[in-house]
Scaffold this motif. Structure first.
Motif, PDB file in Angstrom:
ATOM      1  N   SER A1083       6.316  36.673  53.637  1.00 49.04           N
ATOM      2  CA  SER A1083       5.643  37.107  52.408  1.00 49.04           C
ATOM      3  C   SER A1083       4.811  38.359  52.647  1.00 49.04           C
ATOM      4  O   SER A1083       4.268  38.581  53.736  1.00 49.04           O
ATOM      5  CB  SER A1083       4.702  35.994  51.917  1.00 49.04           C
ATOM      6  N   THR A1084       4.701  39.134  51.578  1.00 50.97           N
ATOM      7  CA  THR A1084       3.838  40.317  51.609  1.00 50.97           C
ATOM      8  C   THR A1084       2.389  39.857  51.502  1.00 50.97           C
ATOM      9  O   THR A1084       2.066  38.944  50.733  1.00 50.97           O
ATOM     10  CB  THR A1084       4.177  41.241  50.430  1.00 50.97           C
ATOM     11  N   VAL A1085       1.534  40.482  52.292  1.00 51.65           N
ATOM     12  CA  VAL A1085       0.126  40.065  52.340  1.00 51.65           C
ATOM     13  C   VAL A1085      -0.745  41.241  51.938  1.00 51.65           C
ATOM     14  O   VAL A1085      -0.483  42.375  52.348  1.00 51.65           O
ATOM     15  CB  VAL A1085      -0.246  39.595  53.771  1.00 51.65           C
ATOM     16  N   LEU A1086      -1.743  40.956  51.104  1.00 48.30           N
ATOM     17  CA  LEU A1086      -2.721  41.983  50.743  1.00 48.30           C
ATOM     18  C   LEU A1086      -4.070  41.561  51.318  1.00 48.30           C
ATOM     19  O   LEU A1086      -4.621  40.527  50.950  1.00 48.30           O
ATOM     20  CB  LEU A1086      -2.818  42.115  49.213  1.00 48.30           C
ATOM     21  N   ILE A1087      -4.572  42.379  52.227  1.00 42.14           N
ATOM     22  CA  ILE A1087      -5.849  42.076  52.871  1.00 42.14           C
ATOM     23  C   ILE A1087      -6.902  42.959  52.229  1.00 42.14           C
ATOM     24  O   ILE A1087      -6.756  44.183  52.189  1.00 42.14           O
ATOM     25  CB  ILE A1087      -5.782  42.349  54.380  1.00 42.14           C
ATOM     26  N   THR A1088      -7.936  42.316  51.730  1.00 39.54           N
ATOM     27  CA  THR A1088      -9.022  43.082  51.122  1.00 39.54           C
ATOM     28  C   THR A1088     -10.289  42.845  51.924  1.00 39.54           C
ATOM     29  O   THR A1088     -10.416  41.845  52.643  1.00 39.54           O
ATOM     30  CB  THR A1088      -9.251  42.666  49.660  1.00 39.54           C
ATOM     31  N   GLY A1089     -11.210  43.720  51.766  1.00 45.03           N
ATOM     32  CA  GLY A1089     -12.457  43.589  52.490  1.00 45.03           C
ATOM     33  C   GLY A1089     -13.103  44.937  52.672  1.00 45.03           C
ATOM     34  O   GLY A1089     -12.429  45.968  52.592  1.00 45.03           O
ATOM     35  N   GLU A1090     -14.399  44.902  52.907  1.00 42.40           N
ATOM     36  CA  GLU A1090     -15.111  46.155  53.066  1.00 42.40           C
ATOM     37  C   GLU A1090     -14.639  46.880  54.314  1.00 42.40           C
ATOM     38  O   GLU A1090     -14.041  46.267  55.205  1.00 42.40           O
ATOM     39  CB  GLU A1090     -16.617  45.876  53.164  1.00 42.40           C
TER      40      GLU A1090
END
Lengths: 1375, 85
Positions: A1083-1090
């Motif tokens: 699966s495609t993963v979207l990592i968010t964060g500062e």
């Protein structure tokens, strides 16, 4: 023979003495042991059986002597140990049995040894036969390669199997390039493919194909080749084709040149209305060129008409003349020329001028007449008209001359009468001539009586004139008619002259009268003549002009005026030079000067007049000086004749001559004519060009200057003989070209004789035959090579001419059939007589059948030579048919296959022997319990023993198949086995392999296979023996151990799976849990964060724990790449896609193929790249920038951003569809301030890492430092912490780590959400902006067209502000 | 990362907009492109992410010959100044 066998036996490997005799003792001891054991267990114990077995084993494996020892031992043991109490008879019988058994075993043993020797011997013979065959193959290969022609071997679909070196030279393809190529595509021009396929069909149908064709080289250059091809059947429906190509480009070029030259000649003949013909005296065949058919108005055909047909065309009046001339030329064998007329079918007449030249053979017999016929009708007409005009002019000129003579006679005739009178005019004297003339008496004359003789018409005038003269005293002259005595009046010229005295007084008158009757008559005649002359003058067909001595025109006739285009009046004002063409004035005046000076009486000049209209006209002027008279001064008379037509005719003749000259110059050869003395008269252009000399230079040349010194003696001898005998001269020699190169020429000289048979001229034609000579030379060489090749290949060739029934045999064919070099072998029967009597009639019938049916002939038979030698022959033949499909020739080859025949027979015998031995050996190996394979040196299976066949369930044929390994061995082992086995076989040393083999029960079992090479005397490997041992149990134990290891490693990996992600806070544990769950998926993963929270570490952890961990992990920071380059960085670019793209470059997606791509800062992607990325995610394919090829990709995408993508979507800077594609599995990495409990662990981790890096020993961390760290908000997150720790480690002096206070205090307070209202002014301004945006979006807040997007703020923020500012958004909806 | 070069015209000046990484091998290419009077050329360096020493020296030479450098990244400018020293 026995010695040899013994030697071979000795050569066989044998065991040592100790082993052999040890075996004897051991086997007997074994028998004794068994006896004792059986005895111990109360079992039947026949020692004799055990002893016989021991004896047999000893004989078989240890040899005869140890066997005898075993017999003795057995006998002793039985006699003294086992059966000590038995009777003597029994003992003797047992010993007898042992003895007989020993004899039997000795015989068996010897038979076995003999068999082994025989096997070895036969193997050697087989190897020798193989070696012989190999040598023969090498010879044939050599022949193939050394063939002077390009030879191609193809399969039945025209795919090239093999080519020789000549093929490479001619066509430019190397053997490797040509191999496997489809021949038509390789060398046949595309437009000729159809023809090539037709030829292939012919070949397949068994025809032999011979043709000349155009083929093309590798570089596309076409070339002419001759092709000979035929198919050869290999049996089983397979065929191969041999195609032999010969480069004939030069010859074809020469042919084309010849045809072109012939074309030029024909065209030249057509232009000059000249045709050529040849008449063969013997056959009567008349050859006509195409132009002659046109001249004689015949339809063109290959042969000319017969002689009678030709004579029918000749005008009946000229027919006898033509027959006479031609007959005489035949008899005299001399040249002839004839002019005659022919009558065409439409009745028109043509005038023909024909010349002929006889060709004689060396015996002086007339062989052929060759000549030309020219249509001279036009010339004949022109000449006839010219002759007629000339004759007319001649006649008129003669008349004019006669008239002139008459005029002159009249002028020269003058009569005279005399009288006197008184001053008053009274006649007082007349002379007798007067009286005689008048017939008067004197008194009838005196006074005024004389008046009576005057003609009444003249009397008054004359008397009046006389009175006037008397009165005036002036002389008078008058003319009057005076009556003669016979009453006729005659004209007198009367002249009265006063005679005065010294004082002037008139004394007397004297009068003279000249009888001018004649003159008057002459005058009248002259007038008449003048009138006639004038008439001639005026009506002459030629122009007449009279000029004075200065050339000024006095009179001209009408013709002259017509010629020059001026009127007579105009001409009177001109000088003759004014109308003379400027080119001729000077010469013309010079002639006039000579005329006036009396140096010539007249002259003739051909010159051009410049007419009044400016045009020119050719005239022939006959100019003469006309002598003057008393009254007429000298004048110049010019008779002008318009000769324009003649000039044109002359010009035409000159042009014709030039054409002939051109014809001579276009003859493809050097043409020279000489005088009988050898002086050069004429050279054509080619001579000058070839020698590079002018005719003047060549005139001084000697024979030796041009001809090669080697050819001089022969050439000079031939030349001398021809000059002496007048016979044609014919020789071939080298001529030196201007550049010094010698070329071969065929020189032919012919003598031209006059009517008396004297040689008046020699004609020489030298033809360049260099190419032909070279071709002949090449042919001779080729023929020699062919003969040599035939000799080497023991292949002879022959041809049988059907008409003559004669056989032409190549030297090798004659040798094979045992003919001596000078022996007549032209009769077919002599060949049949050579055939073995048992085969003769069969072969004769087979050949005759082929002749009748016109089919190919092929036969194998023995021949018996005169000395009794028997040879085996393989003969082939091919019928040659003419256009009518009639057999004209049979061509064939004879191959001496005696050696092959004998070798094959020997091989067959050897094969049968070996087969029998092999059967025996196989029985032995089948008895072995191990799995045995016998392999060729290349590893292919030759044999497998029964144990293998029993296990696998395969037959021996299955084992020998190439795919047996794939069928038997485990698929997972195949690749490994292939490589290891290949390496092991290449090393040539024993090696082992472990592999799984499929049993016939469907289960795989592990085997250890040991490979051992068998070498020949020279150390070459001739066989591999592979023996397999079942190791299934051992492998099971190993796998069990490996599984345990793997489990252990898994546990270790799980324990350290996130070694770089440090911390144990719940927030971090949530992230790690997500990683564990999503990593194994694609699966495609979207990592968010500062920023600085370690998003890339998360991405790497996902990759490391995915199935793609062995593949690439490519990280791309989208924010660090300029927007104009992001597409090319991600997807690559083609060379020249943009300025600076100097070469093709792979993009990150291509690099990450099969792996993972990490798109950091994905929110910074420009819009167009977002579209491309979306396509990659949806379709799993992309195109390079500047490219048009779609590239599929298998990449897992992990994206990361620190931006609020939802807000970016609302602002229209990020595509919603891309967001949803990326946000399949979101992972939010918490900021450090939300996982403060991890800070001590992180500080410790970083301190340790950087202390090691810096080489420092830091043992503890200052507590206050840790407290400060935990209270600090870390806006830069872990990256900031990492940097501060690194900086502090560098500064740290002792073993305690601490951080400078200021670094953690000077940072800005943590970000706060907007808490209170803006100042009023700002608030109002903000409200206005939001309302304006709502107005534009018609009250819509969210979406790409919504107010939030227009203002560039998140929708939630706008909603909050709308609420905060009290904006009623509904009112904008209504608007 | 490669160097992308875009050419345009602005008010009689030829504008070369560079994007990406500028290294020695691209300097030669740029010299070929700058075939007119340097005083009529503007070099827009806004999208240049990295430049090596050869590139910096080249840019300094260009500026000395009259070329105008626009949007020159600060570090490039500073490096150019140092090279002058």
């Amino acid at each position: 023979m026995a010695d040899s066998a013994a030697a071979k036996k000795r050569a066989l490997p044998s065991a040592s003495f100790a082993r052999r005799y040890g075996l004897a003792f051991a086997s007997v001891a074994g028998a004794l042991l068994l006896e004792l054991l059986f005895h111990h267990f109360n079992l039947p114990h026949p020692f004799a059986a055990f002893a016989l077995s021991a004896i047999a084993v000893t004989f078989w494996y240890a040899g005869t002597k140890p066997g005898i020892v075993a017999v003795l031992l057995s006998s002793l043991i039985r006699g003294f140990i086992v059966e000590g109490a038995t009777s003597s008879l029994s003992r003797v019988l047992y010993n007898l049995v042992f003895l007989l058994f020993a004899v039997l075993m000795i015989w068996v043993r010897r038979s076995r040894d003999a068999l082994e020797v025989e096997v070895t011997d036969r193997k050697e013979r087989l190897a020798a036969a193989n070696e012989e065959l190999r040598r023969e193959k090498e010879q044939l290969d050599g022949l193939f390669e050394l063939s002077p022609d390009a030879v191609i071997l193809t399969d039945d679909d025209f795919h090239v199997l093999r080519v020789n070196k000549e093929f490479t030279r001619i066509f430019g393809y190397t053997a490797e390039e040509a191999a496997g190529q489809w021949l038509p595509e390789l060398i046949i021009p595309e437009e000729l493919h159809a023809e090539g396929l037709k030829n292939r069909d012919a070949l397949i149908s068994g025809e032999r194909v011979e043709l000349e064709a155009i083929r093309q080289r590798k570089d596309g250059v076409p070339l002419d080749v001759s092709v000979v091809a035929r198919g050869i059947s290999l049996g089983f429906g397979h065929m191969v084709f041999y195609l032999i190509y010969r480069d004939i480009t030069e010859r074809k070029k020469a042919e084309r040149e010849l045809r072109r030259s012939e074309g030029y000649l024909a065209e030249a003949q057509k232009l000059t209305h000249t045709g050529s013909w040849a008449w063969n005296v013997r056959t009567g065949v008349l050859f006509w060129s195409r132009e002659i058919f046109s001249i004689y108005d015949y339809e063109y055909q290959e042969m000319g008409p017969t002689w009678p047909q030709f004579l029918e065309r000749v005008h009946p009046e000229d027919r006898p003349v033509v027959e006479g001339i031609f007959g005489r030329a035949q008899l005299d064998k001399t040249d002839y020329d004839a002019s005659y007329r022919i009558v065409l079918p439409d009745g028109s007449i043509k005038h023909i001028f024909s010349i002929g030249h006889p060709f004689l053979n060396q015996s002086g017999e007339l062989v052929e007449f060759v000549g030309t016929s020219m249509d001279v009708t036009e010339q004949w007409k022109a000449r006839t008209e010219l002759e007629k005009a000339f004759e007319e002019i001649k006649q008129r000129t003669e008349a004019a001359r006669r008239s002139e003579r008459e005029l002159r006679d009249v002028v020269n005739t003058v009569p005279a009468h005399v009288w006197s009178a008184s001053p008053e005019g009274q006649v007082n004297f007349v002379n007798d001539r007067w009286l005689q003339f008048t017939g008067l008496a004197l008194d009838e004359a005196f006074g005024w009586k004389w008046e009576a003789v005057l003609h009444p018409d003249d009397r008054t005038r004359v008397v009046a004139d006389w009175h006037t003269a008397v009165k005036n005293g002036q002389a008078m002259e008058s003319e009057a008619r005076v009556r003669r005595a016979d009453g006729e009046y005659c004209w007198w010229f009367i002249r009265n002259v006063p005679l005065r005295d010294e004082t002037g007084k008139l004394l007397r008158w004297y009068g003279t009268a000249i009888d001018i009757e004649d003159r008057k008559r002459a005058e009248q005649a002259l007038r008449k003549s003048e009138e006639r002359w004038r008439s001639v003058f005026e009506n002459s067909a030629i122009g007449v002009a009279l000029t004075d001595l200065t050339g000024r025109f006095l009179a001209t006739n009408h013709v002259y005026q017509t010629i020059v285009g001026y009127t007579e009046e105009e001409l009177r004002a001109l000088c003759f030079l004014d109308v003379t063409h400027e080119d001729h004035r000077e010469a013309n005046w010079a002639l006039i000067t000579e005329l006036l000076e009396g140096k010539r009486r007249q002259f003739q000049i051909e010159k051009k007049y410049r007419r009044k209209d400016g045009s020119s006209i050719w005239v022939s002027n006959n100019v003469s000086l006309v002598p003057g008279t008393e009254r007429v001064p000298r004048f110049i008379m010019a008779l002008s004749e318009d000769i324009t037509q003649r000039k044109r005719a002359e010009e035409a003749i000159r042009s014709h001559e030039q054409n002939l000259r051109l014809l001579v110059d276009t003859i493809p050869g050097l043409v020279v004519t000489t005088t009988p003395a050898g002086e050069i008269e004429l050279l054509n252009r080619q001579v000058q060009e070839y020698f590079g000399k002018t005719p003047e230079e060549l005139a001084n040349w000697r024979t030796s200057d041009a001809i090669h010194p080697d050819d001089l003696p022969l050439t000079i001898a031939a030349l001398t003989r021809s000059i002496q005998t007048g016979e044609p001269y014919e020789v071939e020699h080298h001529l030196r070209r201007a550049d010094g190169v010698y070329r071969w020429f065929h020189a032919r000289g012919l003598a031209l004789r006059d009517k008396d048979g004297r040689i008046v001229r020699w004609y020489y034609l030298l033809t360049d035959v260099d190419d032909r000579r070279r071709a002949e030379e090449a042919l001779r060489k080729s023929e020699a090579l062919l003969h040599e090749a035939q000799r080497l290949a023991r292949t002879g060739s022959w041809s049988w001419d059907v008409l003559s029934g004669r056989v032409v045999s190549s030297p090798e064919n004659a040798r094979i059939n045992g003919f001596q070099p000078n022996e007549d072998s032209a009769a077919p029967e002599v060949y049949f007589q050579r055939i073995h009597p048992d085969h003769r009639e069969r072969i004769r019938e087979a050949f005759q059948t082929c002749v009748v049916e016109k089919t190919d002939y092929q036969a194998d038979y023995p021949i018996v030579l005169l000395d009794g030698t028997v040879k085996y022959i393989h003969a082939t033949g091919h019928p040659i048919l003419n256009k009518s499909e009639d057999l004209i020739e049979f061509f064939g080859t004879t191959v001496d296959v005696t050696e092959q025949h004998e070798a094959r027979a020997a091989l067959q015998t050897a094969f049968e022997q070996i087969k029998a031995e092999e059967t025996e050996l196989r029985r032995m190996t089948d008895a072995i319990a191990s799995y045995v394979y016998v392999l060729r040196p290349d590893g292919t299976a030759l044999y497998a023993n029964q144990a293998v066949l029993d296990y696998t369930g395969l037959t021996l044929e299955d084992v020998q198949r190439e795919d047996q390994r794939a069928r038997v061995f485990h698929p997972e082992d195949l690749e490994r086995l292939r490589e290891e086995r290949h390496e092991g076989l290449a090393r040539g040393k024993p090696f082992e392999l472990e592999q799984r083999a499929l049993g016939k029960d469907g289960n795989y079992r592990w085997f250890l296979v040991r490979y051992n090479p068998l070498r020949d005397d020279q150390g070459h490997i001739i066989r591999w023996y592979a023996t397999g041992t079942d190791i299934e149990d051992r492998k099971r134990a190993e796998e069990s151990m490996r599984d345990e290891n793997l489990a252990l490693r898994e546990q270790i990996d799980q324990a350290f799976m996130f070694e770089e992600i440090v911390g144990s806070s719940p927030a971090l544990q949530t992230v790690l849990s997500s990683i564990v769950k999503v990593a194994p998926t694609d699966s495609t993963v979207l990592i968010t964060g500062e920023t600085g929270t370690g998003k890339e570490l998360i991405a790497r952890a996902i990759h490391k724990h995915s199935q793609r961990w062995g593949q690439a992990f490519i990280s791309v920071n989208c924010a660090s790449i300029p927007s104009s380059l992001i597409a090319s960085e991600l997807f690559g670019h083609e060379k020249g896609a943009f300025t600076g793209a100097v070469q093709r470059r792979q993009g990150r997606f291509e690099m990450a193929h099969s792996g993972t791509i990490f798109l950091d800062e994905v929110g910074e992607l420009p819009a167009e790249t977002q579209i491309a990325l979306l396509r990659v995610l949806q379709e799993r394919q992309f195109e390079r920038v500047g490219g048009n090829r779609i590239i599929p990709t298998d990449v897992r995408v992990i994206a990361a951003t620190n931006r609020d993508l939802t807000a970016a979507i609302a602002a229209g800077t990020f595509r919603a569809d891309l967001f949803y594609r990326l946000n399949v599995f979101p992972i939010e990495v918490p900021p450090l301030r939300k996982r403060k409990e991890d800070i001590p662990m992180l500080v410790e981790y970083f301190v340790k890492r950087y202390a090691e890096k810096a080489g420092k020993q830091i043992r503890k961390i200052d507590n206050s430092t840790l407290e400060r760290c935990q209270s600090y908000p870390w806006p830069g997150n872990i990256r900031e912490l990492q940097n501060i720790v690194e900086r502090s480690v560098i500064l740290c002096g002792g073993d305690t780590f601490w951080i400078e206070k200021a670094w953690l205090a000077s940072v800005q307070p943590p970000r706060q959400e907007l808490a209170g209202p803006l100042p009023d002014t700002l608030q109002n301004q903000e409200k206005e902006m939001i309302e304006a945006a709502l107005a534009e979006s018609k009250g819509k807040v969210a979406g790409p067209e919504g107010a939030a997007a227009r203002l560039g703020i998140p929708r939630s923020t706008l909603d909050s502000k709308i609420k905060q500012l009290g904006i009623k958004k509904h009112r904008f909806i209504s608007e | 990362m490669t160097l992308r070069i875009e050419r345009s015209v602005r008010q009689g000046f030829t504008v070369f907009t560079l994007s990406g990484r500028m290294r020695a091998e691209q300097v030669a290419k740029l010299k070929e492109l700058f075939d007119t009077d340097y005083r009529s050329i503007i070099l827009d360096l806004q999208e240049v992410r990295l430049a090596d020493r050869d590139a910096v020296k080249f840019l300094r030479g260009c500026e000395a010959d009259g070329m105008k450098l626009e949007n020159c990244p600060a570090y490039v400018r500073e490096w150019m100044d140092r090279e002058k020293d």
